[in-house]
Design an enzyme around this catalytic site. Sequence first.
Site: not given
Length: 81
Positions: A13-15, A40
């Site tokens: 997932k981000c980042p 993502d």
Amino acid sequence: MTTTTILDLTGLKCPLPALKTRKALKPLKAGERLEVHCTDPLSVIDIPNLIRETGDMVEITERSETRIVFLIEKQDGAAGS
């Protein structure tokens, strides 16, 4: 002959996808490619923004509900100097 490295970032997932993509691009030479596989949905924003910063070229080669694949070509870093 162009070298393509595959970077599997599925499940991250981000980042993390953008951070790991940046790290993987550093050792590449101009003309080499990095194929990045992400799940993502935010990566469709984050990865192109990262590539605008680095000056490399990116294209989304696949986009489905479950996966996004980017093909990034490393550009000559001395182009703007």
